[in-house]
Design a protein around this motif. Structure first.
Motif, PDB file in Angstrom:
ATOM      1  N   PHE A 131       2.676   2.867  -3.255  1.00 37.89           N
ATOM      2  CA  PHE A 131       2.278   4.220  -3.657  1.00 37.89           C
ATOM      3  C   PHE A 131       3.515   5.094  -3.874  1.00 37.89           C
ATOM      4  O   PHE A 131       3.608   5.832  -4.868  1.00 37.89           O
ATOM      5  CB  PHE A 131       1.380   4.849  -2.585  1.00 37.89           C
ATOM      6  CG  PHE A 131       1.155   6.324  -2.785  1.00 37.89           C
ATOM      7  CD1 PHE A 131       0.224   6.783  -3.701  1.00 37.89           C
ATOM      8  CD2 PHE A 131       1.903   7.252  -2.064  1.00 37.89           C
ATOM      9  CE1 PHE A 131       0.034   8.145  -3.898  1.00 37.89           C
ATOM     10  CE2 PHE A 131       1.719   8.613  -2.256  1.00 37.89           C
ATOM     11  CZ  PHE A 131       0.776   9.062  -3.180  1.00 37.89           C
ATOM     12  N   LYS A 144       0.832  -1.214   0.000  1.00 38.39           N
ATOM     13  CA  LYS A 144       0.000   0.000   0.000  1.00 38.39           C
ATOM     14  C   LYS A 144       0.859   1.255   0.000  1.00 38.39           C
ATOM     15  O   LYS A 144       1.044   1.896  -1.028  1.00 38.39           O
ATOM     16  CB  LYS A 144      -0.958  -0.017   1.203  1.00 38.39           C
ATOM     17  CG  LYS A 144      -2.022  -1.105   1.102  1.00 38.39           C
ATOM     18  CD  LYS A 144      -2.986  -1.048   2.284  1.00 38.39           C
ATOM     19  CE  LYS A 144      -4.053  -2.143   2.163  1.00 38.39           C
ATOM     20  NZ  LYS A 144      -4.988  -2.121   3.324  1.00 38.39           N
ATOM     21  N   ASN A 163       5.255   3.956  -7.206  1.00 36.80           N
ATOM     22  CA  ASN A 163       4.497   4.324  -8.403  1.00 36.80           C
ATOM     23  C   ASN A 163       4.397   5.835  -8.583  1.00 36.80           C
ATOM     24  O   ASN A 163       4.428   6.341  -9.709  1.00 36.80           O
ATOM     25  CB  ASN A 163       3.096   3.716  -8.354  1.00 36.80           C
ATOM     26  CG  ASN A 163       3.100   2.224  -8.662  1.00 36.80           C
ATOM     27  OD1 ASN A 163       4.026   1.717  -9.286  1.00 36.80           O
ATOM     28  ND2 ASN A 163       2.093   1.511  -8.193  1.00 36.80           N
ATOM     29  N   SER A 164       4.271   6.566  -7.467  1.00 34.59           N
ATOM     30  CA  SER A 164       4.112   8.018  -7.576  1.00 34.59           C
ATOM     31  C   SER A 164       5.408   8.728  -7.935  1.00 34.59           C
ATOM     32  O   SER A 164       5.402   9.917  -8.261  1.00 34.59           O
ATOM     33  CB  SER A 164       3.549   8.587  -6.269  1.00 34.59           C
ATOM     34  OG  SER A 164       4.432   8.356  -5.191  1.00 34.59           O
ATOM     35  N   GLU A 174      -1.230   3.599 -13.835  1.00 35.54           N
ATOM     36  CA  GLU A 174      -1.199   3.984 -12.428  1.00 35.54           C
ATOM     37  C   GLU A 174       0.047   4.803 -12.108  1.00 35.54           C
ATOM     38  O   GLU A 174      -0.020   5.787 -11.360  1.00 35.54           O
ATOM     39  CB  GLU A 174      -1.238   2.733 -11.539  1.00 35.54           C
ATOM     40  CG  GLU A 174      -1.327   3.039 -10.055  1.00 35.54           C
ATOM     41  CD  GLU A 174      -1.424   1.783  -9.195  1.00 35.54           C
ATOM     42  OE1 GLU A 174      -1.648   1.915  -7.993  1.00 35.54           O
ATOM     43  OE2 GLU A 174      -1.278   0.670  -9.754  1.00 35.54           O
ATOM     44  N   THR A 175       1.180   4.413 -12.681  1.00 37.34           N
ATOM     45  CA  THR A 175       2.426   5.138 -12.445  1.00 37.34           C
ATOM     46  C   THR A 175       2.323   6.578 -12.914  1.00 37.34           C
ATOM     47  O   THR A 175       2.701   7.518 -12.197  1.00 37.34           O
ATOM     48  CB  THR A 175       3.604   4.434 -13.157  1.00 37.34           C
ATOM     49  OG1 THR A 175       3.786   3.135 -12.596  1.00 37.34           O
ATOM     50  CG2 THR A 175       4.890   5.236 -13.006  1.00 37.34           C
ATOM     51  N   LEU A 226      -0.453   8.398 -13.568  1.00 35.18           N
ATOM     52  CA  LEU A 226      -1.484   9.150 -12.853  1.00 35.18           C
ATOM     53  C   LEU A 226      -1.029   9.541 -11.450  1.00 35.18           C
ATOM     54  O   LEU A 226      -1.226  10.684 -11.017  1.00 35.18           O
ATOM     55  CB  LEU A 226      -2.783   8.336 -12.786  1.00 35.18           C
ATOM     56  CG  LEU A 226      -3.507   8.130 -14.128  1.00 35.18           C
ATOM     57  CD1 LEU A 226      -4.735   7.239 -13.935  1.00 35.18           C
ATOM     58  CD2 LEU A 226      -3.910   9.472 -14.738  1.00 35.18           C
ATOM     59  N   LEU A 227      -0.400   8.604 -10.722  1.00 37.47           N
ATOM     60  CA  LEU A 227       0.080   8.921  -9.385  1.00 37.47           C
ATOM     61  C   LEU A 227       1.242   9.915  -9.422  1.00 37.47           C
ATOM     62  O   LEU A 227       1.336  10.809  -8.568  1.00 37.47           O
ATOM     63  CB  LEU A 227       0.498   7.645  -8.648  1.00 37.47           C
ATOM     64  CG  LEU A 227      -0.642   6.722  -8.203  1.00 37.47           C
ATOM     65  CD1 LEU A 227      -0.093   5.455  -7.558  1.00 37.47           C
ATOM     66  CD2 LEU A 227      -1.568   7.439  -7.227  1.00 37.47           C
ATOM     67  N   SER A 228       2.112   9.769 -10.411  1.00 37.99           N
ATOM     68  CA  SER A 228       3.221  10.722 -10.559  1.00 37.99           C
ATOM     69  C   SER A 228       2.697  12.111 -10.893  1.00 37.99           C
ATOM     70  O   SER A 228       3.210  13.123 -10.396  1.00 37.99           O
ATOM     71  CB  SER A 228       4.194  10.245 -11.642  1.00 37.99           C
ATOM     72  OG  SER A 228       4.802   9.018 -11.289  1.00 37.99           O
ATOM     73  N   ASP A 248       1.177  -1.651 -15.051  1.00 39.26           N
ATOM     74  CA  ASP A 248       0.985  -0.540 -14.116  1.00 39.26           C
ATOM     75  C   ASP A 248       1.423   0.806 -14.681  1.00 39.26           C
ATOM     76  O   ASP A 248       1.671   1.755 -13.917  1.00 39.26           O
ATOM     77  CB  ASP A 248       1.732  -0.790 -12.790  1.00 39.26           C
ATOM     78  CG  ASP A 248       1.220  -2.034 -12.072  1.00 39.26           C
ATOM     79  OD1 ASP A 248       0.017  -2.302 -12.170  1.00 39.26           O
ATOM     80  OD2 ASP A 248       2.033  -2.726 -11.427  1.00 39.26           O
ATOM     81  N   LEU A 271      -0.195  13.249 -10.017  1.00 41.69           N
ATOM     82  CA  LEU A 271      -0.820  13.739  -8.788  1.00 41.69           C
ATOM     83  C   LEU A 271       0.218  14.390  -7.882  1.00 41.69           C
ATOM     84  O   LEU A 271       0.017  15.522  -7.394  1.00 41.69           O
ATOM     85  CB  LEU A 271      -1.512  12.582  -8.054  1.00 41.69           C
ATOM     86  CG  LEU A 271      -2.065  12.905  -6.653  1.00 41.69           C
ATOM     87  CD1 LEU A 271      -3.173  13.946  -6.745  1.00 41.69           C
ATOM     88  CD2 LEU A 271      -2.577  11.634  -5.972  1.00 41.69           C
ATOM     89  N   VAL A 272       1.316  13.701  -7.654  1.00 46.25           N
ATOM     90  CA  VAL A 272       2.377  14.245  -6.804  1.00 46.25           C
ATOM     91  C   VAL A 272       2.969  15.504  -7.440  1.00 46.25           C
ATOM     92  O   VAL A 272       3.230  16.501  -6.753  1.00 46.25           O
ATOM     93  CB  VAL A 272       3.473  13.191  -6.570  1.00 46.25           C
ATOM     94  CG1 VAL A 272       4.680  13.805  -5.852  1.00 46.25           C
ATOM     95  CG2 VAL A 272       2.923  12.024  -5.759  1.00 46.25           C
TER      96      VAL A 272
END
Length: 472
Positions: free
Chosen positions: A361, A357, A364-365, A431-432, A434-436, A428, A438-439
């Protein structure tokens, strides 16, 4: 040098040369290449060639800016000047975040190997030992970092060079005492063709190999602490083509020629171990574990150095606590190093507390940060070329080819790769990204708010108006 005055020029030319060579050889090349081979077959060579070309072009742009203005902040400092404070702040902190997460990933990978050799020490214990030793190394002096990296990188270079030579001798059938029945360049096309899964697998392969190239830019950060920064940057920039060609394309070509790409041993043992086993080399797995451990330690050593120097540069520019910009009598930014390693330890802790988790995160971020950095380098170079030509044209000792057309084409290719990653759900990629993003958005908002606060502050009373400053 007195405490607090600045970094020292403690890196010798041989240190910079080996840092530049070793910087393009990450542990990901040894560990991650099997997934790329399984996805694209021999066509993975095109994936590596495509990403390698991208890296060469980006490093050429960075080399142009860094040769004109060597600095420990490298692309972050260039973005600060070319695009604005928000850009330097954002990409600097994202890059720092990327490397402190890498510290945890590599410390865990190294601990797994060491625990296999000495199981009496638990994995978390090995991670703690490795991180502590390399932190101490970086705290002593920049010269000690350079010396450790010289030997770490040297082992990697010798190992890959030997692997390529031995592999080619086996492929050509002239290796004494070895009968590699499967070894042949025919393996490139005889098992379903060069692209057994179709042309689209080349782009999927790009997604799997692109992150193993991160670290190519370390030489430009380290150049600021070398005896001759401009020479060091120029040399590392001009040599990156053969470094990528030999170490990446050369070694992968040997792997997929020694064995059919779909050989079960590649998926089971890893590409390089399987290749060594096919030659009948004893203890191939342990040999490769030693080489991977060396790569991990090298990555940890450089990661801590890189994160601390980026924090130092951010502190100098007022984008991080001022304490980050302070150095001791040996020219070492102790606070920046300790702050970076503390976050690295926190990430290691999360890897054991919540690997699926929180730690996932974090990984990936930070995963797409490499592409963000390369994109910012492109846009910075477009502006910096004009600034350098106007203010100090004699400093353009390294020039980007076909400016500005090739710069725009490189930026477009990076955007395309990011867009293609959004379609990738199997590995992934979506996800990588999108999370990157976001950060990155969070950091960008902080940068904009910080700039507005800074712009709203009254100018210091001690500052004289520009038209009253004496120039005499």
């Amino acid at each position: 040098m007195t405490p607090g005055s600045g970094l020292q020029a403690g890196l010798k030319n041989r240190h910079l040369s080996m840092i530049a060579i070793g910087g393009v050889i990450g542990a990901g090349l040894f560990v991650g290449s099997k997934a790329g081979i399984a996805t694209a077959g021999p066509g993975i060579l095109l994936s590596y060639a495509l990403v390698g070309t991208l890296v060469v072009l980006v490093m050429r742009m960075l080399g142009e800016m860094s040769a004109a203005n060597p600095t420990s902040g490298s692309f972050s400092a260039h973005a600060d000047r070319a695009l604005g404070r928000w850009a330097g702040f954002s990409i600097g902190w994202l890059y720092w975040f990327f490397w402190v997460v890498v510290l945890a990933v590599e410390a865990t990978a190294g601990a797994q190997i060491l625990e296999g050799w000495v199981p009496a020490v638990p994995q978390w214990g090995w991670a703690l030992i490795v991180m502590t030793v390399l932190t101490a190394t970086n705290l002593v002096s920049v010269g000690s970092y350079g010396e450790f990296e010289f030997w770490f990188a040297g082992i990697k270079v010798v190992a890959i060079g030997a692997f390529i030579v031995v592999g080619l001798l086996a492929i050509f059938g002239v290796l004494p005492g070895v009968h590699a029945d499967q070894a042949s360049f025919g393996n490139l096309t005889s098992h379903g063709g060069f692209l057994p899964h179709g042309p689209g697998s080349i782009l999927t392969g790009v997604l799997l190999v692109v992150f193993s190239f991160m670290g190519s830019e370390i030489a430009t950060l380290a150049a600021g602490e070398s005896e001759d920064p401009q020479r060091a940057v120029t040399k590392s920039t001009n040599s990156i083509i053969w470094r990528i060609g030999v170490f990446y394309l050369g070694s992968i070509l040997v792997v997929v020629s020694l064995l059919p790409w779909d050989d079960a041993s590649i998926a089971k043992d890893g590409s390089y171990v399987a290749a060594l086993n096919s030659l009948g080399i004893a203890h191939a797995g342990q040999i490769m574990n030693f080489i991977v451990l060396t790569s991990v330690l090298s990555c940890l050593n450089s990661g801590l150095y890189t994160a601390s120097r980026m924090a130092f540069s951010l502190g100098q520019r007022g984008d991080a606590p001022k304490a980050f910009a302070r150095v001791n009598g040996r020219g070492v930014p102790m606070t920046a190093i300790l702050a970076s390693v503390v976050f690295g330890f926190v990430a290691v802790f999360f890897n054991y507390l919540s690997p699926d988790k929180i730690f996932l995160f974090l990984v990936n971020s930070s995963g797409a940060v490499a592409l963000f950095v390369w994109l910012v380098i492109c846009f910075s170079q477009l502006r910096m070329r004009k600034i350098i030509q106007r203010e100090a044209p004699e400093k353009l000792v390294v020039r980007m080819w076909l400016y500005p057309y090739l710069t725009w084409a490189t930026a477009a290719l990076i955007v395309f790769v990011l867009g293609y990653m959004l379609t990738d759900t199997e590995h992934d990629g979506r996800e990588t990204v999108l999370l990157s993003l976001l950060v990155a958005a969070i950091v960008l908002v902080i940068a904009v708010v910080k700039e507005r606060i800074r712009a709203g502050r009254p100018a210091p009373a001690a500052e004289a108006p520009a038209d009253k400053v004496s120039v005499g």
